[in-house]
Structures are given as structure tokens and as C-alpha cells.
Scaffold this active site. Structure first.
Site, PDB file in Angstrom:
ATOM      1  N   SER A   1       0.803  -1.264   0.028  1.00 27.64           N
ATOM      2  CA  SER A   1      -0.127  -0.097   0.016  1.00 27.64           C
ATOM      3  C   SER A   1       0.999   1.153   0.015  1.00 27.64           C
ATOM      4  O   SER A   1       1.614   1.324   0.718  1.00 27.64           O
ATOM      5  CB  SER A   1      -0.771   0.048   1.170  1.00 27.64           C
ATOM      6  OG  SER A   1      -1.476   1.280   1.108  1.00 27.64           O
ATOM      7  N   ARG A   2       0.850   2.019  -0.948  1.00 19.87           N
ATOM      8  CA  ARG A   2       1.637   3.103  -1.116  1.00 19.87           C
ATOM      9  C   ARG A   2       1.504   4.408  -0.430  1.00 19.87           C
ATOM     10  O   ARG A   2       2.318   5.112   0.018  1.00 19.87           O
ATOM     11  CB  ARG A   2       1.916   3.378  -2.685  1.00 19.87           C
ATOM     12  CG  ARG A   2       2.419   2.228  -3.562  1.00 19.87           C
ATOM     13  CD  ARG A   2       2.930   2.744  -4.927  1.00 19.87           C
ATOM     14  NE  ARG A   2       3.018   1.619  -5.656  1.00 19.87           N
ATOM     15  CZ  ARG A   2       2.369   1.171  -6.491  1.00 19.87           C
ATOM     16  NH1 ARG A   2       1.186   1.562  -7.006  1.00 19.87           N
ATOM     17  NH2 ARG A   2       2.687  -0.093  -7.346  1.00 19.87           N
ATOM     18  N   VAL A   3       0.172   4.486  -0.168  1.00 17.34           N
ATOM     19  CA  VAL A   3      -0.154   5.764   0.541  1.00 17.34           C
ATOM     20  C   VAL A   3      -0.767   5.584   1.972  1.00 17.34           C
ATOM     21  O   VAL A   3      -1.120   6.279   2.710  1.00 17.34           O
ATOM     22  CB  VAL A   3      -0.778   6.765  -0.203  1.00 17.34           C
ATOM     23  CG1 VAL A   3      -0.111   7.184  -1.415  1.00 17.34           C
ATOM     24  CG2 VAL A   3      -2.233   6.266  -0.626  1.00 17.34           C
TER      25      VAL A   3
END
Lengths: 131, 510
Positions: free
Chosen positions: B371-373
Site C-alpha cells: 500500500s503506497r499511501v
């Protein structure tokens, strides 16, 4: 011969006709072009395109008026004025057609637009629950 | 029927002519030259716009709507929105003067509709007060704010290691039958159970209608349907409807985003959406590219997913979170559509078939999921207890693979394996059982502090349930405090650990 779009063909033909070229000769050339490019089935559409192009070049247009019970002279004038208004044409050639299936009202057809105020259309709209 | 009076008809004609000066009823018209495979080719309509709705007059006064997608000099290619059975070559076509729009608003909640907003649930017409454009530009840079609020799925594995924030686009990807829809469904259920106020929009793209029906029944049984809109298309629907479904669903969800609300949209699945668009594009004679998809297949999904966003405070701070689903073939995430959507989204949850059949459900591959953010949106309470969960699990997998060869292991490695086995067990979760924040926090705190190390793996779930039941019955007030999301105080930590130790002791004494 390089294939051009039907609309471009109509534009070229209209320009030549307005410039005074021989109508019969041009139509023969157009027929040959349509046959060569297997576009004969598009001849009707080509004529409609030609009508639109001629209108823009000459200010003259044709319109078909359908009514159930004919068109009086006064009404004809009114319709001509309307067609001039919507198409921007200077002169209008009306082709009046009696069509009992309309039940009443009027349909005005130009090469590009249609005004349908027929009883038949209203009945169809009622049947679809739109009106 | 009344008799037709010529006098009346004549009056009708006079009236029609006198009204000719008005532009009402004037239409630009064309004719259908060819029709087939859900596509109509039209002559005329010189001023038709892209995506504009046109009406084709069928037989017996019936009409079929279509929308223009190919605007050539000599003809217009339009995709039919209804049956082509009543459309004939030579039929009159007129412009409707509008682009595609669907009903939007609170009235849509609890309803199952098709991509044109027509009800499919037999509960009567939808009296929506407004409509929203199916195709709409995404919010610009100034209209956005970074993702900062969590969107809890209720699944421990996701909320701890791959946290999702409101406004994020998190892809759920995996082979068939690996539990992709189950994750989406649990997330929807969790919104209702935790009373987050997030509205769910589930978009079924070419899904079996029996599956959609089961899903709707489940949502009703869980009490989630009241805050859910289902946009359903089946495999027998025209490709045009499958193509429109996600855009229509997004238009419905945007209503809540734009009115200071929060919405979650699930696209199930975009693989079928891409296939429907490929079908339409090939029939529209657009040049095929890789895997016969058209050149703009990336834009197809990027413009859709870009509409999910966290809006700025000036615009009401609403959000739209997207969970697109992609089905892979034999776990190949490097195929065309999966790589496209992976690059568009803010992370992915990768589900593995092997894990699924080993009983690890949700079958999330920790190594390939990211999950990048979402990390910045994770609650402090969870952050304070997860520690190095991801790292511990990765070490465990490596050691477990090594241990398979019968190698002698030192005590430290053995302990890592034991902890890993227990963590894996605790991350397993049955369907329809999302956990509240405090339940996740309590479980992980106890596990990471080694309280469960002595409990046999097969009995771990029993102890976990006993711990959660005890905390809920005796310390509800404290647990409600944890649910607010603040970091755990030392007192709360002590309370949870003491209760966990007591449960483990009780269990050992049995």
C-alpha cells in the site's frame, strides 16, 4: 486513384458545378469513381452530401414537406421562411408530399435537419410514455 | 377510439405550422446504414459529439438509445444501449442533445440498478432528484488533499500490513476463486458494523447474476444494503453496458464524495471491463494493439480510477476510495491489463491460490502486496502494536522454507518459526467476520509480546476468541477508547496483556 471521403467528393463536385462545369460529364465521372471504389451503394448519401455542399456554396436548399392534407400557399410561404431560418439558405425549393399516415401535423425535412410535429409522432411518444 | 375529424386535423396542421418559428422539435437527423454486433453505423449527424446520446427509431414506434464513439467524416459509429433486434438499416436517427448521465443521490441507496440507472430490484421507479454525468473529469491537483484518514477493512492482514486510506485506489488482484470479492464484501460489511458512514457502491461487471443475487442477499442479511448501491451487469448484457457500468457507478459514488461524504467503490472486475471495451473497439474497427486491446486501454482505466480522491477541505473533504479487482491467469501479474492497473493504483493486495488452498484466508501474499499511501492513514493505535509484523512474517517464510530440508536450527530460528506460525494463524479470518480496531489491536499486541508463544497453533483461535470476549464483556469502555484510534497508553497495554496472560493460563489449566 486515391480514395477520398464521400464528403470530400461531394465538396469537390459541388465546387465544380458552381464553377459552371458540364453537369452531365461530372456526373459520369462521379459514377465511374463510385463503381471503381465499390461505393455505388453510397450514391444516395453522396447526393445528400452534395445537396448540403451546394447549399453552403449557392445559398439554395431543398426541403421535403409532408402533411396529411396538403399545403396551402400561405402555409407554403411560412414553411419556406422557416427553412431559410434553420438552414441559413437564401432560396428554398419545397417539395410538398401528402402522407395520410401522419394523421395530422407536419414534417419538414432538409438534408441535415428534420422538424417533426406530426400526430403520428405524438401518438408514438404517448405509447412510449414520453409525452 | 374517437372518430377522426378532418377539421381537428386541419387545425392541428395550422397550429404546427404557426409554431414553426420556434426551434422546439427541430432535430438533426441521420439514418442507420448498417447495424450488427451491437454497433450501428450512421449517415448524417454532422454535429454529433463524442459520447453523445442518439435515439434510433425502431419498429412500431419503439426507440433504442445509443452513444456515439466513432466520429468519422462519412459515418458515425454508435454503440447500442438496447437490443439491436428492432434496429433496421434505414431507420431514422436523431440527436438527444445530451451526453450519458445517470440518476444520483440518496435515493439510490439500497437499490440494485443497471448502468443506466434503471432499477433491477423490482422495487419500483427511482425518484432521484438529480443526475450525474457518466464521464466526468477527475478532480485536479488543487482540489485534492493527501490521504490521511483510514478506511478499515476489518481484515487484520490488510489493516496492519497493507493499510488503506480514504481516497486511495487499492487493487485486489489474484486468480479466480482466491477470495477477491470476499475481501471487498467484508470491507463493505465492516463499514456498516463500525458505523463509519462510508457509502458502498458495488459495480458488478459481467458477473454471473446468481453471484450478484447472493451478494445482495448477504448485504441485506448483514444490514449493509441500506448504505449500498449495486450497479449490476451480467454476462448476457451488451458490451456497451459492461463498458459503462464502472463509470456509472463512479458517477453515483461521486455524489457522496462531492457532498462532504465518504464513499467506497468496488469494481468487480476490470479484467472483464477491458474485455468488453476490446470487443466494442474491434467492432468499431479501431486498430488493435497488444492482446488485441485498443491503444487507449490504459486511459480507459486511468481516467476511471483518477476520479477516486480525497478532496481538499475547501471542497468539503469528502472522499471516494476505490477497490478495483483484477483477475489474473495462473498468477501472472505481468500480463497487460494487470500491469496497467497496478501502475495506476496506489498499491495492490495480491491473493495466491496456493495460500488459499493451504487454508490461509484471506490468501494475501505479504511479499507482493503493498500500500503506497495508506501508511500515513493508519491509526496510531495499530501502528503502536504492529511493530515489525511484516518483517517477522517475511523472516518466518524464509526460515520455514529452509527448515523444510530438515536442517538443524538454532533456538532463535526455532522461536522465529514458532512466532511466525502463530502470527499466520492469527491473520487468518473467516468470511463475514471483520474485526473492530480494538480487536485487531488486542490480538496483535498479545502476539507480538509473545503471550501466545506457548499456545499450540491449532488452539490459538480459541484463545484469541476467549481474550476478545473477556475484553468486550469486562472492559468495554476501555476498548471503545481504543476504537477512537489514539496510540495505546501503558495502562491499556498492561490491561490487554494481563487479560491475555490470564486467558492463556486458563487455557493451559484446562
Amino acid at each position: 486513384m486515391h480514395k477520398v471521403s464521400r464528403r470530400e467528393l461531394a465538396r469537390n463536385v459541388a465546387r465544380q458545378l458552381v464553377d459552371g462545369a458540364d453537369q452531365k460529364k461530372i456526373m459520369q465521372e462521379v459514377a465511374a469513381y463510385l463503381i471503381e471504389h465499390k461505393m455505388v451503394n453510397q450514391s444516395g448519401m453522396l447526393l445528400a452530401d452534395l445537396s448540403i455542399e451546394l447549399q453552403s456554396l449557392t445559398g439554395h436548399t431543398t426541403a421535403e414537406v409532408r402533411t396529411a392534407f396538403g399545403l396551402s400557399d400561405a402555409n407554403r410561404k411560412h414553411v419556406e421562411g422557416y427553412v431559410r431560418e434553420i438552414t441559413g439558405a437564401k432560396t428554398v425549393e419545397l417539395n410538398a408530399v401528402e402522407d395520410k399516415s401522419l394523421k395530422g401535423g407536419i414534417i419538414v425535412k432538409t438534408p441535415q435537419y428534420e422538424y417533426d410535429a406530426s400526430v403520428k409522432r405524438k401518438l408514438n411518444q404517448l405509447a412510449r410514455g414520453e409525452a | 377510439m374517437d372518430t377522426i375529424s378532418v377539421k381537428d386535423l386541419s387545425k392541428e396542421l395550422e397550429e404546427s405550422i404557426s409554431k414553426l418559428s420556434s426551434q422546439n422539435g427541430l432535430e438533426e437527423t441521420g439514418i442507420v446504414t448498417r447495424v450488427g454486433d451491437g454497433i450501428a453505423w450512421i449517415y448524417g449527424l454532422r454535429s454529433v459529439g463524442f459520447n453523445e446520446v442518439i435515439t434510433i427509431e425502431g419498429e412500431n414506434g419503439q426507440t433504442v438509445d445509443a452513444f456515439a464513439l466513432n466520429l468519422n467524416e462519412d459515418e458515425v459509429g454508435a454503440v447500442l444501449l438496447g437490443s439491436e433486434a428492432s434496429v433496421r438499416a434505414g431507420a431514422k436517427v436523431s440527436l438527444k442533445g445530451e451526453v450519458l448521465s445517470v440518476p444520483i443521490g440518496e435515493e439510490m441507496l439500497g437499490r440494485v440498478v443497471d448502468p443506466l440507472g434503471r432499477p433491477l430490484d423490482g422495487q419500483g421507479p427511482i425518484k432521484a432528484k438529480s443526475t450525474g454525468l457518466v464521464e466526468r473529469p477527475a478532480p485536479g491537483v488543487a482540489a485534492r488533499k493527501s490521504v490521511h484518514e483510514p478506511l478499515m477493512t476489518g481484515l487484520v492482514a490488510i489493516d496492519t500490513m497493507i493499510p488503506i486510506g480514504r481516497g486511495q485506489r487499492e487493487l485486489i488482484i489474484g486468480d479466480r476463486q482466491t477470495g477477491k470479492t470476499a475481501i471487498a464484501l467484508d470491507t463493505m460489511i465492516n463499514q456498516a458494523r463500525q458505523k463509519t458512514g462510508v457509502v458502498n457502491v458495488y459495480v458488478a461487471i459481467g458477473q454471473k447474476l446468481s453471484k450478484v443475487s447472493r451478494l445482495v442477499e448477504r448485504l441485506k442479511a448483514e444490514g449493509v444494503m441500506d448504505q449500498t448501491i449495486v450497479v449490476a451487469t451480467g454476462p448476457s448484457d451488451p458490451a456497451s453496458l459492461l463498458y459503462l457500468a464502472p463509470y456509472a457507478g463512479t458517477a453515483m459514488a461521486e455524489y457522496f464524495r462531492d457532498n462532504k461524504g465518504h464513499a467506497l467503490i468496488i469494481y468487480d472486475d476490470l479484467t472483464k471491463h477491458a474485455a468488453a471495451y476490446r470487443q466494442m473497439s474491434l467492432l468499431l474497427r479501431r486498430p488493435p494493439g497488444r492482446d488485441a486491446y485498443p491503444g487507449d486501454v490504459f486511459y480507459l482505466h486511468s481516467r476511471l480510477l483518477e476520479r477516486s480522491a480525497q478532496l481538499s477541505d475547501d471542497l468539503g473533504a469528502g472522499s471516494l476510495t476505490a477497490l478495483p479487482i483484477i483477475e489474473t491467469q495462473a498468477g501472472d501479474i505481468s500480463a497487460y491489463i494487470p500491469t496497467n492497473v497496478i501502475s495506476i493504483t496506489d498499491g495492490q493486495i495480491f491473493l495466491e491460490t496456493d495460500l488459499f488452498y493451504q487454508g490461509v484466508r484471506p490468501a494475501i501474499s505479504v511479499g507482493l502486496s503493498v500500500s503506497r499511501v495508506g501508511g500515513s492513514a493508519q491509526t496510531k493505535a495499530l501502528k503502536s502494536v504492529i511493530g515489525s509484523l511484516r518483517l517477522s512474517l517475511a523472516q518466518f517464510r524464509e526460515l520455514a522454507a529452509f527448515a523444510q530440508f530438515g536442517t538443524d536450527l538454532d533456538d532463535e530460528a526455532k522461536q522465529s518459526i514458532a512466532r511466525g506460525q502463530r502470527l499466520t494463524e492469527l491473520l487468518k479470518q473467516p468470511q463475514y467476520s471483520p474485526l473492530a480496531l480494538w480487536q485487531q489491536v488486542a490480538t496483535l499486541l498479545a502476539a507480538n509480546q509473545g503471550v501466545f508463544d506457548k499456545v499450540p497453533v491449532e488452539k490459538l483461535k480459541t484463545v484469541q476468541h476467549a481474550l476478545l470476549a473477556e475484553l468486550e464483556s469486562d472492559h468495554k469502555k476501555e476498548m471503545d477508547e481504543i476504537n477512537k484510534g489514539a496510540a495505546l497508553t501503558d495502562d491499556l497495554k498492561k490491561l490487554i496483556l494481563d487479560t491475555a496472560k490470564k486467558e492463556v493460563k486458563n487455557f493451559a489449566g484446562e
